[in-house]
Write a protein that holds these residues in place. Structure first.
Motif, PDB file in Angstrom:
ATOM      1  N   PHE A  13       0.829  -1.199   0.000  1.00 21.04           N
ATOM      2  CA  PHE A  13       0.000   0.000   0.000  1.00 21.04           C
ATOM      3  C   PHE A  13       0.871   1.260   0.000  1.00 21.04           C
ATOM      4  O   PHE A  13       0.657   2.187  -0.794  1.00 21.04           O
ATOM      5  CB  PHE A  13      -0.908  -0.027   1.245  1.00 21.04           C
ATOM      6  N   LEU A  14       1.876   1.248   0.879  1.00 16.17           N
ATOM      7  CA  LEU A  14       2.781   2.403   0.968  1.00 16.17           C
ATOM      8  C   LEU A  14       3.492   2.620  -0.372  1.00 16.17           C
ATOM      9  O   LEU A  14       3.551   3.740  -0.894  1.00 16.17           O
ATOM     10  CB  LEU A  14       3.805   2.158   2.076  1.00 16.17           C
ATOM     11  N   GLY A  15       4.003   1.506  -0.933  1.00 12.68           N
ATOM     12  CA  GLY A  15       4.709   1.594  -2.211  1.00 12.68           C
ATOM     13  C   GLY A  15       3.809   2.106  -3.313  1.00 12.68           C
ATOM     14  O   GLY A  15       4.186   2.989  -4.098  1.00 12.68           O
ATOM     15  N   LEU A  18       3.035   5.856  -2.833  1.00  6.41           N
ATOM     16  CA  LEU A  18       4.160   6.712  -3.204  1.00  6.41           C
ATOM     17  C   LEU A  18       4.371   6.717  -4.712  1.00  6.41           C
ATOM     18  O   LEU A  18       4.667   7.760  -5.298  1.00  6.41           O
ATOM     19  CB  LEU A  18       5.433   6.250  -2.490  1.00  6.41           C
ATOM     20  N   VAL A  21       1.807   8.924  -6.287  1.00  2.00           N
ATOM     21  CA  VAL A  21       2.158  10.334  -6.092  1.00  2.00           C
ATOM     22  C   VAL A  21       3.269  10.739  -7.055  1.00  2.00           C
ATOM     23  O   VAL A  21       3.205  11.778  -7.726  1.00  2.00           O
ATOM     24  CB  VAL A  21       2.594  10.580  -4.628  1.00  2.00           C
ATOM     25  N   LEU A  22       4.313   9.881  -7.148  1.00  2.00           N
ATOM     26  CA  LEU A  22       5.436  10.197  -8.040  1.00  2.00           C
ATOM     27  C   LEU A  22       4.984  10.251  -9.495  1.00  2.00           C
ATOM     28  O   LEU A  22       5.378  11.134 -10.249  1.00  2.00           O
ATOM     29  CB  LEU A  22       6.535   9.142  -7.889  1.00  2.00           C
ATOM     30  N   ALA A  25       3.062  13.389 -10.058  1.00  2.00           N
ATOM     31  CA  ALA A  25       3.970  14.543 -10.055  1.00  2.00           C
ATOM     32  C   ALA A  25       4.727  14.623 -11.371  1.00  2.00           C
ATOM     33  O   ALA A  25       4.895  15.701 -11.941  1.00  2.00           O
ATOM     34  CB  ALA A  25       4.940  14.437  -8.886  1.00  2.00           C
ATOM     35  N   ALA A  26       5.156  13.454 -11.874  1.00  2.00           N
ATOM     36  CA  ALA A  26       5.900  13.440 -13.132  1.00  2.00           C
ATOM     37  C   ALA A  26       5.023  13.954 -14.278  1.00  2.00           C
ATOM     38  O   ALA A  26       5.521  14.568 -15.216  1.00  2.00           O
ATOM     39  CB  ALA A  26       6.402  12.028 -13.433  1.00  2.00           C
ATOM     40  N   VAL A  28       2.188  16.048 -13.817  1.00  2.00           N
ATOM     41  CA  VAL A  28       1.784  17.432 -13.551  1.00  2.00           C
ATOM     42  C   VAL A  28       2.959  18.384 -13.750  1.00  2.00           C
ATOM     43  O   VAL A  28       2.818  19.456 -14.330  1.00  2.00           O
ATOM     44  CB  VAL A  28       1.217  17.559 -12.120  1.00  2.00           C
ATOM     45  N   PHE A  29       4.127  17.966 -13.241  1.00  2.00           N
ATOM     46  CA  PHE A  29       5.292  18.857 -13.303  1.00  2.00           C
ATOM     47  C   PHE A  29       6.218  18.449 -14.437  1.00  2.00           C
ATOM     48  O   PHE A  29       7.429  18.540 -14.331  1.00  2.00           O
ATOM     49  CB  PHE A  29       6.049  18.817 -11.973  1.00  2.00           C
ATOM     50  N   TYR A  30       5.640  17.960 -15.540  1.00  2.00           N
ATOM     51  CA  TYR A  30       6.451  17.487 -16.657  1.00  2.00           C
ATOM     52  C   TYR A  30       7.219  18.635 -17.304  1.00  2.00           C
ATOM     53  O   TYR A  30       6.659  19.677 -17.605  1.00  2.00           O
ATOM     54  CB  TYR A  30       5.543  16.817 -17.694  1.00  2.00           C
ATOM     55  N   VAL A  31       8.504  18.440 -17.467  1.00  2.00           N
ATOM     56  CA  VAL A  31       9.332  19.434 -18.162  1.00  2.00           C
ATOM     57  C   VAL A  31       9.851  18.806 -19.438  1.00  2.00           C
ATOM     58  O   VAL A  31      10.481  17.746 -19.404  1.00  2.00           O
ATOM     59  CB  VAL A  31      10.523  19.862 -17.277  1.00  2.00           C
TER      60      VAL A  31
END
Lengths: 280, 192
Positions: A13-15, A18, A21-22, A25-26, A28-31
């Protein structure tokens, strides 16, 4: 059985949490990174010498792609690297002349007058700030090897006579030694330059003679005798213009002190200096 | 308030994470060659330390304790710290490219820094409350920065001096670090 299952479940579950989320983030914050930047990075030497004027090879690669910097800006790379970069960028290669560093001082321990025994920090800038250096000439090489330590390509070493030597084959013309030197002793000149006045002193001839036996005394005989008009006098110092010099050697014969030197024998500095060491 | 202040002074001086607890020593010798990189490393460590401790504390108290899985904290914390650093990197690259470039290689390196993990575990061992965790993580990171910056400043000074060849570089840095640790034991007995 149950505790193991809880453990597996909790870690999974933790893995999962996370990684979601990662992953988000990758997205949403894609560059967007231009893939050519990495390709050029791989093609460049990777020495991060800064000779191109950027912070390092990756910075230079970014500048080529994003800012349109010239692909032949890398002074450390050979022609093959420049061609590789050009092919990545879809440009045709136009190659400039290779520049190398030369040491514009010949005042070694025998020829330059020493005022005292220097025993301070082994750094040219520190020596100049604290004592002005032990050699009496205010323009000459301090001889503590700051330029040698600045060379990222192992092209320089200290000769036994306290003058740095440049290996013309290894020198890439990155200019790190020029910037490291607190005076203006290493200078970048075209590799094809045939003659150079290896002295940096702007002092009057009388003063130069007092402090060094091989310095340029500013007599300007080389300027008068040069059939090509390739020598200019800049504030009591003869400077050879590489565009006009054809290497006839008239100035070499006429120079009363020997500060004018022919650069035509390949890899001149190292063998000559090592033989000087043997005789000394 | 006084408790927090005491905790900060203790964590910075008397129980300095680098010089008394000997945690996070790799950047202490690795990144202390110049003041500039020491400052970059300090800023990155401060940032990640506070964030990692806070999240680890929550994971421990709200996930591991209810399920009676306290023995898995090492695995869980490493997982949290590694993902967190990744996350911070991704966000920084987009939001603050200048800061991202300034921190450079130090940010990913922090993933494997034992100070970050050590502080997360210490918070659990000392049974800190949530606020105490934040304050403690902040203070240890300040202590880390203090020691790192002092060592970097000293190493910058004797980079120009005459150090015997066999002593130059790491040997001299380690001896300096040892003398600094000796000085910091002078703070023993201060605070808690």
């Amino acid at each position: 059985m149950i505790p193991i299952l809880t453990a597996i479940g909790a870690m999974a579950f933790l893995g999962l949490l996370l990684s979601i989320v990662l992953g988000l983030a990758a997205k949403v914050f894609y560059v967007y990174v231009d893939p050519r930047i990495e390709q050029i990075c791989d093609a460049l030497p990777g020495a991060n010498c800064g000779g191109c004027g950027y912070a390092g090879c990756s910075d230079f690669a970014e500048a080529i792609v994003c800012l349109g910097a010239s692909p032949d800006g890398c002074v450390a790379a050979g022609a093959s690297t420049t061609e590789a970069v050009c092919s990545i960028m879809g440009l045709s290669a136009g190659l400039g002349e290779r520049y190398v560093a030369r040491i514009f001082c010949q005042g070694d321990e025998q020829k330059a007058v020493q005022r005292f025994d220097y025993n301070g920090a082994l750094d040219c800038a520190a020596a100049i700030v604290s004592t002005g250096g032990d050699k009496a000439c205010e323009f000459g090489c301090v001889g503590l090897g700051t330029c040698v330590r600045a060379c990222p390509f192992d092209a320089m070493e200290m000769g036994g006579n306290r003058l740095p030597l440049v290996d013309q084959n290894l020198c890439t013309g990155c200019g790190n030694c020029v910037q490291a030197c607190p005076r203006e002793i290493p200078l970048l000149i075209p590799i094809s330059q045939k003659t150079a006045n290896l002295c940096s002193s702007h002092e009057a001839g009388k003063t130069v003679k007092q402090v060094c036996s091989i310095g340029c005394i500013g007599c300007s005989v080389c300027k008068k005798k040069c059939p090509e008009g390739a020598v200019d006098m800049e504030d009591k110092l003869a400077v050879v213009n590489p565009a006009h010099c054809t290497g006839q050697g008239v100035c070499l014969e006429k120079c009363p002190t020997g500060s004018m030197v022919s650069l035509q024998s390949p890899a001149l500095e190292k063998p000559e200096a090592s033989s000087a060491q043997e005789t000394a | 308030m006084a408790d927090y202040l005491l905790m900060m002074v203790t964590a910075i001086f008397a129980n300095n994470i680098l010089l008394i607890r000997f945690l996070g020593l790799c950047p202490f010798v690795g990144v202390s060659t110049s003041l500039e990189s020491a400052l970059g490393m300090s800023a990155a460590a401060l940032f990640v330390n506070v964030l990692a401790s806070t999240i680890s504390w929550n994971v421990y108290n709200f996930l591991l304790v209810p399920l009676e899985l306290e023995y898995l904290r090492t695995v869980a914390f490493i997982l949290v710290i590694a993902s967190l650093v990744q996350l911070v990197e991704i966000i920084l690259q987009k939001v603050a490219p200048a800061l991202y470039r300034a921190l450079g290689i130090y940010l990913p390196l922090i993933t494997t820094n034992c100070m970050i993990f050590g502080v997360a575990v210490l918070n659990i061992q000392e049974k800190h409350s949530f606020m105490e965790t934040i304050v403690y993580a902040f203070a240890t990171a300040i202590g880390f920065s203090l020691a790192l910056i002092i060592l970097a400043a000293i190493r910058e000074r004797f980079a120009l001096g005459k150090v015997p060849a066999m002593m130059s570089g790491f040997p001299a840095a380690l001896i300096t670090a040892g003398l600094m640790a000796l000085c910091f034991t002078g703070f023993m007995g201060l605070g808690q």
